[in-house]
Design a protein around this motif. Structure first.
Motif, PDB file in Angstrom:
ATOM      1  N   ARG A  39       0.836  -1.195   0.000  1.00 30.78           N
ATOM      2  CA  ARG A  39       0.000   0.000   0.000  1.00 30.78           C
ATOM      3  C   ARG A  39       0.877   1.253   0.000  1.00 30.78           C
ATOM      4  O   ARG A  39       0.610   2.215  -0.715  1.00 30.78           O
ATOM      5  CB  ARG A  39      -0.914  -0.024   1.224  1.00 30.78           C
ATOM      6  CG  ARG A  39      -1.826   1.172   1.319  1.00 30.78           C
ATOM      7  CD  ARG A  39      -2.631   1.107   2.584  1.00 30.78           C
ATOM      8  NE  ARG A  39      -1.723   1.174   3.728  1.00 30.78           N
ATOM      9  CZ  ARG A  39      -2.026   0.758   4.946  1.00 30.78           C
ATOM     10  NH1 ARG A  39      -3.205   0.245   5.203  1.00 30.78           N
ATOM     11  NH2 ARG A  39      -1.164   0.855   5.935  1.00 30.78           N
ATOM     12  N   THR A  40       1.955   1.234   0.789  1.00 32.37           N
ATOM     13  CA  THR A  40       2.865   2.378   0.848  1.00 32.37           C
ATOM     14  C   THR A  40       3.549   2.592  -0.497  1.00 32.37           C
ATOM     15  O   THR A  40       3.677   3.731  -0.963  1.00 32.37           O
ATOM     16  CB  THR A  40       3.915   2.165   1.948  1.00 32.37           C
ATOM     17  OG1 THR A  40       3.246   1.906   3.172  1.00 32.37           O
ATOM     18  CG2 THR A  40       4.803   3.380   2.099  1.00 32.37           C
ATOM     19  N   PHE A  41       3.969   1.519  -1.157  1.00 35.51           N
ATOM     20  CA  PHE A  41       4.566   1.658  -2.492  1.00 35.51           C
ATOM     21  C   PHE A  41       3.553   2.203  -3.488  1.00 35.51           C
ATOM     22  O   PHE A  41       3.903   2.974  -4.379  1.00 35.51           O
ATOM     23  CB  PHE A  41       5.116   0.314  -2.988  1.00 35.51           C
ATOM     24  CG  PHE A  41       6.391  -0.102  -2.326  1.00 35.51           C
ATOM     25  CD1 PHE A  41       7.284   0.817  -1.832  1.00 35.51           C
ATOM     26  CD2 PHE A  41       6.704  -1.444  -2.199  1.00 35.51           C
ATOM     27  CE1 PHE A  41       8.468   0.439  -1.221  1.00 35.51           C
ATOM     28  CE2 PHE A  41       7.878  -1.848  -1.599  1.00 35.51           C
ATOM     29  CZ  PHE A  41       8.758  -0.904  -1.113  1.00 35.51           C
ATOM     30  N   GLY A  42       2.290   1.824  -3.340  1.00 37.03           N
ATOM     31  CA  GLY A  42       1.246   2.362  -4.203  1.00 37.03           C
ATOM     32  C   GLY A  42       1.080   3.853  -4.019  1.00 37.03           C
ATOM     33  O   GLY A  42       0.911   4.592  -4.993  1.00 37.03           O
ATOM     34  N   TRP A  43       1.100   4.298  -2.770  1.00 38.76           N
ATOM     35  CA  TRP A  43       0.999   5.736  -2.503  1.00 38.76           C
ATOM     36  C   TRP A  43       2.186   6.480  -3.097  1.00 38.76           C
ATOM     37  O   TRP A  43       2.033   7.554  -3.674  1.00 38.76           O
ATOM     38  CB  TRP A  43       0.946   5.998  -1.006  1.00 38.76           C
ATOM     39  CG  TRP A  43      -0.320   5.581  -0.340  1.00 38.76           C
ATOM     40  CD1 TRP A  43      -1.547   5.431  -0.910  1.00 38.76           C
ATOM     41  CD2 TRP A  43      -0.476   5.276   1.037  1.00 38.76           C
ATOM     42  NE1 TRP A  43      -2.451   5.036   0.031  1.00 38.76           N
ATOM     43  CE2 TRP A  43      -1.831   4.929   1.250  1.00 38.76           C
ATOM     44  CE3 TRP A  43       0.375   5.249   2.129  1.00 38.76           C
ATOM     45  CZ2 TRP A  43      -2.326   4.574   2.487  1.00 38.76           C
ATOM     46  CZ3 TRP A  43      -0.116   4.893   3.359  1.00 38.76           C
ATOM     47  CH2 TRP A  43      -1.464   4.560   3.534  1.00 38.76           C
ATOM     48  N   LEU A  44       3.376   5.906  -2.945  1.00 36.37           N
ATOM     49  CA  LEU A  44       4.573   6.575  -3.461  1.00 36.37           C
ATOM     50  C   LEU A  44       4.595   6.601  -4.981  1.00 36.37           C
ATOM     51  O   LEU A  44       5.171   7.514  -5.573  1.00 36.37           O
ATOM     52  CB  LEU A  44       5.834   5.894  -2.931  1.00 36.37           C
ATOM     53  CG  LEU A  44       6.203   6.201  -1.501  1.00 36.37           C
ATOM     54  CD1 LEU A  44       7.378   5.343  -1.054  1.00 36.37           C
ATOM     55  CD2 LEU A  44       6.533   7.659  -1.325  1.00 36.37           C
ATOM     56  N   SER A  45       3.975   5.626  -5.631  1.00 30.57           N
ATOM     57  CA  SER A  45       4.001   5.597  -7.096  1.00 30.57           C
ATOM     58  C   SER A  45       3.159   6.716  -7.694  1.00 30.57           C
ATOM     59  O   SER A  45       3.284   7.008  -8.878  1.00 30.57           O
ATOM     60  CB  SER A  45       3.527   4.247  -7.612  1.00 30.57           C
ATOM     61  OG  SER A  45       2.164   4.060  -7.336  1.00 30.57           O
ATOM     62  N   ARG A  46       2.315   7.358  -6.894  1.00 27.46           N
ATOM     63  CA  ARG A  46       1.543   8.507  -7.382  1.00 27.46           C
ATOM     64  C   ARG A  46       2.409   9.749  -7.525  1.00 27.46           C
ATOM     65  O   ARG A  46       2.004  10.707  -8.179  1.00 27.46           O
ATOM     66  CB  ARG A  46       0.389   8.809  -6.437  1.00 27.46           C
ATOM     67  CG  ARG A  46      -0.709   7.802  -6.563  1.00 27.46           C
ATOM     68  CD  ARG A  46      -1.908   8.275  -5.798  1.00 27.46           C
ATOM     69  NE  ARG A  46      -2.234   7.278  -4.782  1.00 27.46           N
ATOM     70  CZ  ARG A  46      -2.922   7.517  -3.697  1.00 27.46           C
ATOM     71  NH1 ARG A  46      -3.360   8.715  -3.445  1.00 27.46           N
ATOM     72  NH2 ARG A  46      -3.177   6.553  -2.848  1.00 27.46           N
ATOM     73  N   GLU A  47       3.559   9.765  -6.887  1.00 24.52           N
ATOM     74  CA  GLU A  47       4.472  10.905  -7.011  1.00 24.52           C
ATOM     75  C   GLU A  47       5.131  10.860  -8.388  1.00 24.52           C
ATOM     76  O   GLU A  47       5.764   9.866  -8.750  1.00 24.52           O
ATOM     77  CB  GLU A  47       5.553  10.861  -5.930  1.00 24.52           C
ATOM     78  CG  GLU A  47       5.032  11.032  -4.537  1.00 24.52           C
ATOM     79  CD  GLU A  47       4.484  12.420  -4.284  1.00 24.52           C
ATOM     80  OE1 GLU A  47       5.044  13.395  -4.818  1.00 24.52           O
ATOM     81  OE2 GLU A  47       3.494  12.524  -3.558  1.00 24.52           O
TER      82      GLU A  47
END
Length: 78
Positions: A39-47
């Motif tokens: 989930r954290t990697f998913g959030w970071l991939s929005r950057e």
């Protein structure tokens, strides 16, 4: 697992710990910690800056990961 992994771990000086499942449930079972990381990697991939590998050094890449998480947390606080 096996002699190849042991040899590479010894050569690189990395300690490898293989954890086996203790429950008798066959097949794939979801693990809570894994979903937190994904989930954290998913959030970071929005950057936008982190979507591609633009950085030349590991330090600058790490800095942009920190900036991305700071931006995410500030958005949640506001």
């Amino acid at each position: 697992q096996g002699p190849r992994v042991e040899r590479i771990a010894q050569q690189s000086g990395v300690e490898v710990e293989i954890v086996k499942r203790s429950d008798p449930t066959p097949g794939f079972v979801l693990q809570a910690k894994r979903w937190i990381v994904e989930r954290t990697f998913g959030w970071l991939s929005r950057e936008r800056r982190l979507a591609r590998d633009y950085e030349r050094t590991e330090e600058s890449c790490e800095a942009f990961v920190y900036l991305g998480m700071i931006r995410l947390m500030l958005g949640r606080l506001a």
